[in-house]
Write an enzyme that holds these catalytic residues in place. Structure first.
Site, PDB file in Angstrom:
ATOM      1  N   ASP A 117       0.851  -1.182   0.000  1.00 55.83           N
ATOM      2  CA  ASP A 117       0.000   0.000   0.000  1.00 55.83           C
ATOM      3  C   ASP A 117       0.888   1.232   0.000  1.00 55.83           C
ATOM      4  OD1 ASP A 117      -2.452  -1.348   0.045  1.00 55.83           O
ATOM      5  OD2 ASP A 117      -2.452  -1.491   2.219  1.00 55.83           O
ATOM      6  N   ASP A 136      -7.095  -1.313  -4.633  1.00 55.86           N
ATOM      7  CA  ASP A 136      -8.199  -1.053  -3.705  1.00 55.86           C
ATOM      8  C   ASP A 136      -9.204  -0.077  -4.315  1.00 55.86           C
ATOM      9  OD1 ASP A 136      -6.939  -2.686  -1.831  1.00 55.86           O
ATOM     10  OD2 ASP A 136      -5.949  -1.005  -0.839  1.00 55.86           O
TER      11      ASP A 136
END
Length: 156
Positions: A117, A136
């Site tokens: 991330d 995401d």
């Protein structure tokens, strides 16, 4: 179904290319933080071993593989569900985005043991401590698209 595959492939590739460019190319893994448009957009290195927001964060290999299998089962369930869904291009694109984003995170778990991330967004004096990735975004956009566009108007 071809539109699903194309959308999924594009989402998967954009997710993986963005992760490689930012985490490895810009060396975010080493520097840990890059301010892009503070406070709105920043790059912050994150390793997510759980689900969203680190829920079910488990360092064990079992948790890793359970989440890989779960993501693959969800992708299969979406494909199965599409057989009875309204046959509209926006529905197929939405499903493809969801599947491609999920597969991007599966690739990370298989190769790294966690999901990479790097996106962090804050606004209006509220500091967001969480990070996410392009995959995401595709998962979220695809799910929203399915909620709004996959309704059968004949049955409604």
């Amino acid at each position: 179904m071809r539109l699903v595959a194309i959308s999924a492939l594009i989402a998967l590739l954009l997710d993986q290319v963005s992760k490689y460019a930012v985490v490895h190319g810009m060396e975010l893994a080493r520097v840990r933080a890059i301010d892009v448009l503070p406070p709105l957009l920043n790059f912050r290195y994150g390793e997510n071993r759980g689900i969203n927001f680190g829920l079910m964060d488990g360092d064990g290999d079992l948790a890793r593989w359970v989440l890989v299998v779960l993501a693959l089962l969800i992708c299969c369930a979406v494909l199965w569900w599409l057989r009875g869904a309204p046959q509209r291009p926006i529905v197929f694109v939405s499903a493809g985005l969801l599947i491609g984003g999920a597969l991007g995170n599966v690739v990370d778990r298989v190769f790294y043991g966690y999901v990479l991330d790097f996106l962090n967004m804050s606004c209006c004096g509220i500091r967001n401590p969480f990070v996410f990735n392009v995959g995401d975004i595709f998962i979220f956009a695809g799910a929203i698209g399915l909620v709004f566009f996959a309704q059968d108007k004949k049955r409604a």
